[in-house]
Design a protein around this motif. Sequence first.
Motif, PDB file in Angstrom:
ATOM      1  N   ALA A 105       0.709  -1.168  -0.087  1.00  0.00           N
ATOM      2  CA  ALA A 105      -0.069  -0.066  -0.097  1.00  0.00           C
ATOM      3  C   ALA A 105       0.668   1.439   0.027  1.00  0.00           C
ATOM      4  O   ALA A 105       2.136   1.369   0.662  1.00  0.00           O
ATOM      5  CB  ALA A 105      -0.736   0.321   1.544  1.00  0.00           C
ATOM      6  N   LYS A 106       0.337   2.169  -0.527  1.00  0.00           N
ATOM      7  CA  LYS A 106       1.149   3.100  -0.417  1.00  0.00           C
ATOM      8  C   LYS A 106       1.333   3.387   0.474  1.00  0.00           C
ATOM      9  O   LYS A 106       2.745   4.814   0.652  1.00  0.00           O
ATOM     10  CB  LYS A 106      -0.056   4.646  -1.592  1.00  0.00           C
ATOM     11  CG  LYS A 106       0.288   3.797  -3.512  1.00  0.00           C
ATOM     12  CD  LYS A 106      -0.233   5.406  -4.153  1.00  0.00           C
ATOM     13  CE  LYS A 106       0.432   5.015  -5.189  1.00  0.00           C
ATOM     14  NZ  LYS A 106      -0.075   5.685  -6.403  1.00  0.00           N
ATOM     15  N   TYR A 107       0.788   3.713   2.253  1.00  0.00           N
ATOM     16  CA  TYR A 107       0.598   4.554   3.046  1.00  0.00           C
ATOM     17  C   TYR A 107       2.167   3.981   3.570  1.00  0.00           C
ATOM     18  O   TYR A 107       2.951   4.352   4.151  1.00  0.00           O
ATOM     19  CB  TYR A 107       0.258   4.649   3.489  1.00  0.00           C
ATOM     20  CG  TYR A 107      -0.586   3.427   4.106  1.00  0.00           C
ATOM     21  CD1 TYR A 107      -0.066   2.451   5.667  1.00  0.00           C
ATOM     22  CD2 TYR A 107      -1.841   2.576   3.842  1.00  0.00           C
ATOM     23  CE1 TYR A 107      -0.863   1.719   6.121  1.00  0.00           C
ATOM     24  CE2 TYR A 107      -2.034   1.513   3.973  1.00  0.00           C
ATOM     25  CZ  TYR A 107      -1.835   1.019   5.054  1.00  0.00           C
ATOM     26  OH  TYR A 107      -2.319  -0.225   6.197  1.00  0.00           O
ATOM     27  N   LEU A 108       2.505   2.592   3.328  1.00  0.00           N
ATOM     28  CA  LEU A 108       3.696   1.743   3.697  1.00  0.00           C
ATOM     29  C   LEU A 108       4.943   2.098   2.877  1.00  0.00           C
ATOM     30  O   LEU A 108       6.182   1.323   3.249  1.00  0.00           O
ATOM     31  CB  LEU A 108       3.501   0.750   3.708  1.00  0.00           C
ATOM     32  CG  LEU A 108       2.318   0.011   4.623  1.00  0.00           C
ATOM     33  CD1 LEU A 108       2.308  -1.426   4.486  1.00  0.00           C
ATOM     34  CD2 LEU A 108       2.096  -0.522   6.271  1.00  0.00           C
ATOM     35  N   THR A 109       5.061   2.216   2.035  1.00  0.00           N
ATOM     36  CA  THR A 109       6.127   3.162   1.200  1.00  0.00           C
ATOM     37  C   THR A 109       6.096   4.566   1.192  1.00  0.00           C
ATOM     38  O   THR A 109       7.198   4.987   0.070  1.00  0.00           O
ATOM     39  CB  THR A 109       6.505   2.396  -0.189  1.00  0.00           C
ATOM     40  OG1 THR A 109       5.152   3.173  -0.954  1.00  0.00           O
ATOM     41  CG2 THR A 109       5.687   0.936  -0.331  1.00  0.00           C
ATOM     42  N   LYS A 110       5.584   5.203   2.093  1.00  0.00           N
ATOM     43  CA  LYS A 110       5.230   6.460   1.076  1.00  0.00           C
ATOM     44  C   LYS A 110       7.291   7.400   1.797  1.00  0.00           C
ATOM     45  O   LYS A 110       7.376   8.162   1.169  1.00  0.00           O
ATOM     46  CB  LYS A 110       4.233   7.372   2.444  1.00  0.00           C
ATOM     47  CG  LYS A 110       4.317   8.444   1.718  1.00  0.00           C
ATOM     48  CD  LYS A 110       2.639   9.380   2.968  1.00  0.00           C
ATOM     49  CE  LYS A 110       2.311  10.729   1.474  1.00  0.00           C
ATOM     50  NZ  LYS A 110       1.019  11.094   2.733  1.00  0.00           N
ATOM     51  N   LYS A 111       7.238   7.221   3.171  1.00  0.00           N
ATOM     52  CA  LYS A 111       8.605   7.581   3.520  1.00  0.00           C
ATOM     53  C   LYS A 111       9.522   6.938   3.021  1.00  0.00           C
ATOM     54  O   LYS A 111      10.643   7.145   2.758  1.00  0.00           O
ATOM     55  CB  LYS A 111       8.745   7.673   5.021  1.00  0.00           C
ATOM     56  CG  LYS A 111       8.002   9.142   5.659  1.00  0.00           C
ATOM     57  CD  LYS A 111       7.877   8.931   6.494  1.00  0.00           C
ATOM     58  CE  LYS A 111       6.895   9.689   7.702  1.00  0.00           C
ATOM     59  NZ  LYS A 111       6.978  10.519   7.884  1.00  0.00           N
ATOM     60  N   THR A 112       9.934   5.559   2.114  1.00  0.00           N
ATOM     61  CA  THR A 112      10.769   5.027   1.541  1.00  0.00           C
ATOM     62  C   THR A 112      10.982   5.391   0.349  1.00  0.00           C
ATOM     63  O   THR A 112      10.546   6.156  -1.073  1.00  0.00           O
ATOM     64  CB  THR A 112      10.494   3.919   1.523  1.00  0.00           C
ATOM     65  OG1 THR A 112       9.606   3.528   0.887  1.00  0.00           O
ATOM     66  CG2 THR A 112      10.481   3.224   2.940  1.00  0.00           C
ATOM     67  N   GLN A 113      12.498   5.672  -0.529  1.00  0.00           N
ATOM     68  CA  GLN A 113      12.777   6.226  -1.770  1.00  0.00           C
ATOM     69  C   GLN A 113      13.366   4.861  -2.550  1.00  0.00           C
ATOM     70  O   GLN A 113      14.220   4.024  -2.071  1.00  0.00           O
ATOM     71  CB  GLN A 113      14.156   7.177  -1.511  1.00  0.00           C
ATOM     72  CG  GLN A 113      14.546   7.344  -2.616  1.00  0.00           C
ATOM     73  CD  GLN A 113      15.766   8.939  -2.674  1.00  0.00           C
ATOM     74  OE1 GLN A 113      15.558   8.654  -1.006  1.00  0.00           O
ATOM     75  NE2 GLN A 113      15.612   9.634  -3.366  1.00  0.00           N
ATOM     76  N   ALA A 114      13.166   4.884  -3.939  1.00  0.00           N
ATOM     77  CA  ALA A 114      13.219   3.794  -4.393  1.00  0.00           C
ATOM     78  C   ALA A 114      14.809   4.059  -4.803  1.00  0.00           C
ATOM     79  O   ALA A 114      15.529   4.394  -4.800  1.00  0.00           O
ATOM     80  CB  ALA A 114      12.001   3.289  -5.421  1.00  0.00           C
ATOM     81  N   ALA A 115      15.534   2.456  -5.226  1.00  0.00           N
ATOM     82  CA  ALA A 115      16.819   2.470  -5.128  1.00  0.00           C
ATOM     83  C   ALA A 115      16.695   2.965  -6.797  1.00  0.00           C
ATOM     84  O   ALA A 115      18.160   3.221  -6.749  1.00  0.00           O
ATOM     85  CB  ALA A 115      17.096   0.744  -4.575  1.00  0.00           C
ATOM     86  N   SER A 116      16.025   3.080  -7.172  1.00  0.00           N
ATOM     87  CA  SER A 116      16.057   3.377  -8.529  1.00  0.00           C
ATOM     88  C   SER A 116      16.336   5.102  -8.525  1.00  0.00           C
ATOM     89  O   SER A 116      16.938   5.775  -9.390  1.00  0.00           O
ATOM     90  CB  SER A 116      15.083   3.067 -10.127  1.00  0.00           C
ATOM     91  OG  SER A 116      14.015   3.971  -8.992  1.00  0.00           O
ATOM     92  N   VAL A 117      16.062   5.910  -8.720  1.00  0.00           N
ATOM     93  CA  VAL A 117      16.174   6.875  -7.878  1.00  0.00           C
ATOM     94  C   VAL A 117      17.319   7.361  -7.928  1.00  0.00           C
ATOM     95  O   VAL A 117      17.945   8.214  -8.149  1.00  0.00           O
ATOM     96  CB  VAL A 117      15.061   7.711  -6.286  1.00  0.00           C
ATOM     97  CG1 VAL A 117      15.540   9.290  -6.414  1.00  0.00           C
ATOM     98  CG2 VAL A 117      13.781   6.955  -6.862  1.00  0.00           C
ATOM     99  N   GLU A 118      17.811   6.709  -6.753  1.00  0.00           N
ATOM    100  CA  GLU A 118      19.628   7.011  -6.474  1.00  0.00           C
ATOM    101  C   GLU A 118      20.167   6.655  -7.603  1.00  0.00           C
ATOM    102  O   GLU A 118      21.340   7.130  -8.219  1.00  0.00           O
ATOM    103  CB  GLU A 118      19.847   5.950  -5.293  1.00  0.00           C
ATOM    104  CG  GLU A 118      21.176   6.312  -4.532  1.00  0.00           C
ATOM    105  CD  GLU A 118      21.472   8.187  -3.945  1.00  0.00           C
ATOM    106  OE1 GLU A 118      21.883   8.814  -4.495  1.00  0.00           O
ATOM    107  OE2 GLU A 118      20.071   8.635  -3.942  1.00  0.00           O
ATOM    108  N   ALA A 119      19.786   5.730  -8.829  1.00  0.00           N
ATOM    109  CA  ALA A 119      21.127   4.650  -9.710  1.00  0.00           C
ATOM    110  C   ALA A 119      20.358   6.178 -11.120  1.00  0.00           C
ATOM    111  O   ALA A 119      21.519   6.489 -11.722  1.00  0.00           O
ATOM    112  CB  ALA A 119      20.038   3.451 -10.155  1.00  0.00           C
TER     113      ALA A 119
END
Length: 134
Positions: A105-119
């Motif tokens: 669910a989006k509220y569970l991943t709201k504060k996490t950053q996808a690894a692809s962003v750093e890449a």
Amino acid sequence: AVVALLGAEQGDGKFLVEDICTSDLPPQRQIAGPNADRYVLLASGLGLGGKNAESLLGMQLLIDMVTGQLGDEGEQSSAAKISRVILAGNLLSRCTQDKDSFIKAKYLTKKTQAASVEAIKMLDEILVQLSVRI
């Protein structure tokens, strides 16, 4: 191809062709070829964003080679002849493709950053370095 037909329809429904006109290409302007050898760099499988630091070292060596900061004079003169860089695919590592983020669910991943962003940020820095040179 474009074709023009001159004729008339006959009584039985068939078309009787009297003349055919095809389109010809306009005269082509001669383009002068390069007066020296030029190279195109094809790169794929960079695997940015992986857990492996070797990919960063290899990427920096590639950038240094292309920008003429690495190698002897012969290699630097060859690098100076690179006129295009084509990044052909597999730029991001498999570990940047987090399949769980689609399921959660989006509220569970709201504060996490996808690894692809750093890449992607790393890829952006690489493209900036290459675009200054090429």
